[in-house]
Write a protein that holds these residues in place. Structure first.
Motif, PDB file in Angstrom:
ATOM      1  N   GLU A 319       0.831  -1.204   0.000  1.00  0.00           N
ATOM      2  CA  GLU A 319       0.000   0.000   0.000  1.00  0.00           C
ATOM      3  C   GLU A 319       0.867   1.257   0.000  1.00  0.00           C
ATOM      4  OE1 GLU A 319      -3.116   0.008   2.891  1.00  0.00           O
ATOM      5  OE2 GLU A 319      -3.867  -1.970   2.316  1.00  0.00           O
ATOM      6  N   TYR A 320       1.993   1.227   0.699  1.00  0.00           N
ATOM      7  CA  TYR A 320       2.922   2.364   0.675  1.00  0.00           C
ATOM      8  C   TYR A 320       3.443   2.587  -0.737  1.00  0.00           C
ATOM      9  CZ  TYR A 320       3.631   4.066   5.451  1.00  0.00           C
ATOM     10  OH  TYR A 320       3.480   4.697   6.671  1.00  0.00           O
ATOM     11  N   LEU A 321       3.796   1.517  -1.424  1.00  0.00           N
ATOM     12  CA  LEU A 321       4.298   1.657  -2.790  1.00  0.00           C
ATOM     13  C   LEU A 321       3.237   2.283  -3.682  1.00  0.00           C
ATOM     14  CD1 LEU A 321       6.282   1.218  -5.096  1.00  0.00           C
ATOM     15  CD2 LEU A 321       5.442  -1.151  -5.262  1.00  0.00           C
ATOM     16  N   GLN A 322       2.013   1.817  -3.575  1.00  0.00           N
ATOM     17  CA  GLN A 322       0.933   2.391  -4.372  1.00  0.00           C
ATOM     18  C   GLN A 322       0.777   3.880  -4.068  1.00  0.00           C
ATOM     19  OE1 GLN A 322      -2.927   0.653  -3.699  1.00  0.00           O
ATOM     20  NE2 GLN A 322      -3.812   1.554  -5.540  1.00  0.00           N
ATOM     21  N   CYS A 323       0.865   4.233  -2.809  1.00  0.00           N
ATOM     22  CA  CYS A 323       0.706   5.642  -2.420  1.00  0.00           C
ATOM     23  C   CYS A 323       1.869   6.504  -2.908  1.00  0.00           C
ATOM     24  CB  CYS A 323       0.560   5.756  -0.908  1.00  0.00           C
ATOM     25  SG  CYS A 323      -1.012   5.131  -0.283  1.00  0.00           S
ATOM     26  N   LEU A 324       3.090   5.963  -2.848  1.00  0.00           N
ATOM     27  CA  LEU A 324       4.238   6.712  -3.361  1.00  0.00           C
ATOM     28  C   LEU A 324       4.050   7.043  -4.834  1.00  0.00           C
ATOM     29  CD1 LEU A 324       7.230   4.850  -1.657  1.00  0.00           C
ATOM     30  CD2 LEU A 324       6.415   7.158  -1.142  1.00  0.00           C
ATOM     31  N   LYS A 325       3.476   6.103  -5.581  1.00  0.00           N
ATOM     32  CA  LYS A 325       3.216   6.347  -7.003  1.00  0.00           C
ATOM     33  C   LYS A 325       2.128   7.397  -7.182  1.00  0.00           C
ATOM     34  CE  LYS A 325       4.456   1.663  -8.550  1.00  0.00           C
ATOM     35  NZ  LYS A 325       3.964   0.451  -9.238  1.00  0.00           N
ATOM     36  N   ILE A 326       1.057   7.297  -6.413  1.00  0.00           N
ATOM     37  CA  ILE A 326      -0.047   8.254  -6.520  1.00  0.00           C
ATOM     38  C   ILE A 326       0.404   9.656  -6.139  1.00  0.00           C
ATOM     39  CG2 ILE A 326      -2.281   8.906  -5.524  1.00  0.00           C
ATOM     40  CD1 ILE A 326      -2.909   5.918  -5.283  1.00  0.00           C
ATOM     41  N   ASP A 331      11.355  10.178  -6.154  1.00  0.00           N
ATOM     42  CA  ASP A 331      12.445   9.218  -5.985  1.00  0.00           C
ATOM     43  C   ASP A 331      12.116   7.944  -6.763  1.00  0.00           C
ATOM     44  OD1 ASP A 331      14.499   7.596  -5.209  1.00  0.00           O
ATOM     45  OD2 ASP A 331      14.341   8.036  -3.068  1.00  0.00           O
ATOM     46  N   ASP A 332      12.365   7.979  -8.072  1.00  0.00           N
ATOM     47  CA  ASP A 332      12.038   6.835  -8.918  1.00  0.00           C
ATOM     48  C   ASP A 332      12.830   5.591  -8.509  1.00  0.00           C
ATOM     49  OD1 ASP A 332      10.276   8.350 -10.382  1.00  0.00           O
ATOM     50  OD2 ASP A 332      11.756   8.926 -11.878  1.00  0.00           O
ATOM     51  N   LYS A 333      14.046   5.789  -8.017  1.00  0.00           N
ATOM     52  CA  LYS A 333      14.860   4.644  -7.616  1.00  0.00           C
ATOM     53  C   LYS A 333      14.228   3.928  -6.435  1.00  0.00           C
ATOM     54  CE  LYS A 333      19.529   3.268  -6.271  1.00  0.00           C
ATOM     55  NZ  LYS A 333      20.924   3.707  -5.972  1.00  0.00           N
ATOM     56  N   LYS A 334      13.730   4.697  -5.468  1.00  0.00           N
ATOM     57  CA  LYS A 334      13.087   4.084  -4.304  1.00  0.00           C
ATOM     58  C   LYS A 334      11.867   3.268  -4.729  1.00  0.00           C
ATOM     59  CE  LYS A 334      10.975   6.866  -1.426  1.00  0.00           C
ATOM     60  NZ  LYS A 334      10.826   7.848  -0.329  1.00  0.00           N
ATOM     61  N   ILE A 335      11.074   3.818  -5.633  1.00  0.00           N
ATOM     62  CA  ILE A 335       9.887   3.118  -6.116  1.00  0.00           C
ATOM     63  C   ILE A 335      10.288   1.868  -6.895  1.00  0.00           C
ATOM     64  CG2 ILE A 335       7.994   3.282  -7.781  1.00  0.00           C
ATOM     65  CD1 ILE A 335       7.578   6.157  -6.877  1.00  0.00           C
ATOM     66  N   ALA A 336      11.277   1.981  -7.747  1.00  0.00           N
ATOM     67  CA  ALA A 336      11.720   0.838  -8.543  1.00  0.00           C
ATOM     68  C   ALA A 336      12.251  -0.284  -7.651  1.00  0.00           C
ATOM     69  CB  ALA A 336      12.793   1.275  -9.537  1.00  0.00           C
ATOM     70  N   LEU A 337      13.014   0.064  -6.623  1.00  0.00           N
ATOM     71  CA  LEU A 337      13.559  -0.945  -5.715  1.00  0.00           C
ATOM     72  C   LEU A 337      12.448  -1.618  -4.916  1.00  0.00           C
ATOM     73  CD1 LEU A 337      16.778   0.861  -4.395  1.00  0.00           C
ATOM     74  CD2 LEU A 337      16.665  -1.116  -5.916  1.00  0.00           C
ATOM     75  N   ALA A 338      11.461  -0.840  -4.479  1.00  0.00           N
ATOM     76  CA  ALA A 338      10.342  -1.417  -3.733  1.00  0.00           C
ATOM     77  C   ALA A 338       9.542  -2.370  -4.620  1.00  0.00           C
ATOM     78  CB  ALA A 338       9.442  -0.312  -3.197  1.00  0.00           C
ATOM     79  N   GLU A 339       9.365  -1.981  -5.867  1.00  0.00           N
ATOM     80  CA  GLU A 339       8.629  -2.827  -6.804  1.00  0.00           C
ATOM     81  C   GLU A 339       9.382  -4.126  -7.067  1.00  0.00           C
ATOM     82  OE1 GLU A 339       7.588  -1.653 -11.111  1.00  0.00           O
ATOM     83  OE2 GLU A 339       5.866  -1.050  -9.900  1.00  0.00           O
ATOM     84  N   GLN A 340      10.682  -4.028  -7.278  1.00  0.00           N
ATOM     85  CA  GLN A 340      11.492  -5.219  -7.494  1.00  0.00           C
ATOM     86  C   GLN A 340      11.456  -6.149  -6.280  1.00  0.00           C
ATOM     87  OE1 GLN A 340      15.410  -3.817  -8.533  1.00  0.00           O
ATOM     88  NE2 GLN A 340      14.662  -2.660 -10.304  1.00  0.00           N
ATOM     89  N   PHE A 341      11.444  -5.541  -5.095  1.00  0.00           N
ATOM     90  CA  PHE A 341      11.408  -6.334  -3.876  1.00  0.00           C
ATOM     91  C   PHE A 341      10.090  -7.106  -3.777  1.00  0.00           C
ATOM     92  CE2 PHE A 341      10.404  -6.696   0.716  1.00  0.00           C
ATOM     93  CZ  PHE A 341      11.440  -7.548   1.078  1.00  0.00           C
ATOM     94  N   LEU A 342       8.980  -6.448  -4.058  1.00  0.00           N
ATOM     95  CA  LEU A 342       7.682  -7.128  -4.019  1.00  0.00           C
ATOM     96  C   LEU A 342       7.637  -8.257  -5.051  1.00  0.00           C
ATOM     97  CD1 LEU A 342       5.116  -4.207  -3.580  1.00  0.00           C
ATOM     98  CD2 LEU A 342       5.994  -5.769  -1.844  1.00  0.00           C
ATOM     99  N   LEU A 343       8.154  -8.007  -6.228  1.00  0.00           N
ATOM    100  CA  LEU A 343       8.185  -9.039  -7.264  1.00  0.00           C
ATOM    101  C   LEU A 343       9.015 -10.244  -6.814  1.00  0.00           C
ATOM    102  CD1 LEU A 343       8.578  -6.801 -10.434  1.00  0.00           C
ATOM    103  CD2 LEU A 343       6.618  -8.264  -9.905  1.00  0.00           C
ATOM    104  N   SER A 344      10.080  -9.988  -6.063  1.00  0.00           N
ATOM    105  CA  SER A 344      10.953 -11.077  -5.619  1.00  0.00           C
ATOM    106  C   SER A 344      10.269 -11.989  -4.604  1.00  0.00           C
ATOM    107  CB  SER A 344      12.238 -10.510  -5.008  1.00  0.00           C
ATOM    108  OG  SER A 344      12.008  -9.977  -3.713  1.00  0.00           O
ATOM    109  N   LEU A 345       9.179 -11.526  -3.994  1.00  0.00           N
ATOM    110  CA  LEU A 345       8.489 -12.303  -2.970  1.00  0.00           C
ATOM    111  C   LEU A 345       7.288 -13.071  -3.519  1.00  0.00           C
ATOM    112  CD1 LEU A 345       8.537  -9.771   0.022  1.00  0.00           C
ATOM    113  CD2 LEU A 345      10.117 -11.647  -0.440  1.00  0.00           C
TER     114      LEU A 345
END
Length: 378
Positions: A319-326, A331-345
């Motif tokens: 939900e934090y990731l979705q909100c950061l995008k909205i 900080d595109d790097k922070k969003i990209a890293l969070a997205e990659q982390f979720l994908l890894s799980l």
């Protein structure tokens, strides 16, 4: 020159190396707060590989199951493949009527959100078709899904913004509402034993969230109806107090002093994410400058490192990731890293969650995958 002590030294070196690597691995594993979301099946650890979607036999949505597998046979971008794999797992989950009934409203919201994309055509078409088939399936027993009380009324109201965009379902769903709630007296929205201002004053995060979330659906539905002069609202609905609650909420100050492991921290963090979601109707609209926007943006920015690196709550992180995008976080790097982390799980069957989640009630099983899919989709 080779000596008698060389094999012993070599053995000692290899043993020390193995022990060192094991200790490092042990330290890394137990320092990861999200370790419980990683694979907990021994067979997966031995045969580690990416998501593996296999054919399944369903009582419902078999055509969509096939469409997902057909789409995944193409060389799709990683994100779209992950979303479709998650949907494939959800098809199996909601194939059981008890699960479908328990998460019906939330699943409709998810399918609607996933159908709103201009950049992933397979996903948009499949989610759109799944939305229609799920509304059709739910239509057959609406009285079971929505009891004839105020809680049932507000649960049904949560679907109105979606029904407004689904003309073929307006007649049966509107007719049900009139029959189920048309004669019930209309009272102002109430959560618990306090009104909204009391909840704000008392910092009751869950009650504040109830008020904002439930009344936002009514607000956006009425907003849709007012923008289409040809549409006439035939439903007898409660008064729209959403904007009044938002105005009152401007006096609320986010408490940064809750310990990260406390229930108060989690409850406030979930409230913050839902403030962003109700301000934009779950990402449908651009967020507008406002005091509420400014305050919640500051809170999410300051607490994101805690949610990412100290808290073990994948649902909240998504939900934090979705909100950061909205919030148009720069900080595109922070969003990209969070997205990659979720994908890894993501698990091999397309889902997300811990062993404990999968042993819980249907909503608990459903929510982690729901949260991640909406985060990836935005």
């Amino acid at each position: 020159m080779f000596t008698k002590t060389t094999p012993f030294r070599l053995f000692s070196f290899v043993t020390l190396l193995i022990i060192t690597i094991s200790l490092i691995g042990y330290s890394v594993y137990f320092s990861d707060p999200y370790r419980n979301y990683r694979s907990w099946q021994f067979s997966d650890l031995i045969n580690a590989q990416s998501v593996s979607i296999k054919p399944i036999q369903l009582n419902h949505n078999q055509n969509i199951e096939k469409r997902i597998r057909d789409a995944l046979s193409h060389d799709l971008p990683h994100k779209e493949a992950a979303i479709l794999s998650g949907l494939h797992w959800l098809l199996q989950f909601i194939d059981q009527d008890t699960n479908f009934n328990d998460v019906f409203s939330d699943f409709i919201i998810l399918a609607h959100e996933l159908s709103r994309t201009d950049i992933r055509s397979h996903q948009a078409e499949i989610a759109g078709q799944l939305l229609k088939q799920s509304l059709q399936r739910g239509q057959e027993h609406l009285d079971l899904l929505f009891p004839d009380d105020e809680e049932g009324r507000w649960d049904f109201i949560g679907l109105l913004p979606i029904i407004a965009n689904s003309p073929e379902f307006q007649e049966p769903y509107f007719k049900f509402y009139q029959q189920q709630y048309g004669e019930l007296p209309i009272s102002p929205y109430r959560s618990g034993d306090m009104d909204f201002q009391q909840a704000v004053t008392n910092s009751d995060y869950e009650v504040i969230g109830d008020y904002l979330i439930d009344t936002s659906f009514l607000h956006y539905y009425l907003k849709q109806m007012s923008e289409h002069a040809s549409n006439t609202n035939i439903l007898r609905l409660p008064e729209d107090n959403f904007l009044m609650y938002l105005k009152s909420f401007e006096s609320f100050d986010y408490n940064l002093d809750h310990p990260v492991e406390s229930d108060e921290f989690s409850d406030l963090a979930y409230l913050a994410t839902h403030v962003v979601l109700v301000l934009t109707n779950y990402g449908e609209f651009e967020i507008s400058p406002s005091l509420n926007n400014s305050k919640v943006n500051d809170y999410i920015e300051q607490t994101y490192p805690l949610v990412r690196h100290q808290l073990s709550d994948l649902d909240l992180l998504a939900e934090y990731l979705q909100c950061l995008k909205i919030l148009n976080n720069e900080d595109d790097k922070k969003i990209a890293l969070a997205e990659q982390f979720l994908l890894s799980l993501q698990r091999k069957d397309g889902s997300w969650g811990t062993m404990s989640d999968f042993n819980g009630e249907p909503y608990i099983v459903f929510h982690p995958t729901w949260a991640v899919l909406t985060a990836l989709n935005h």
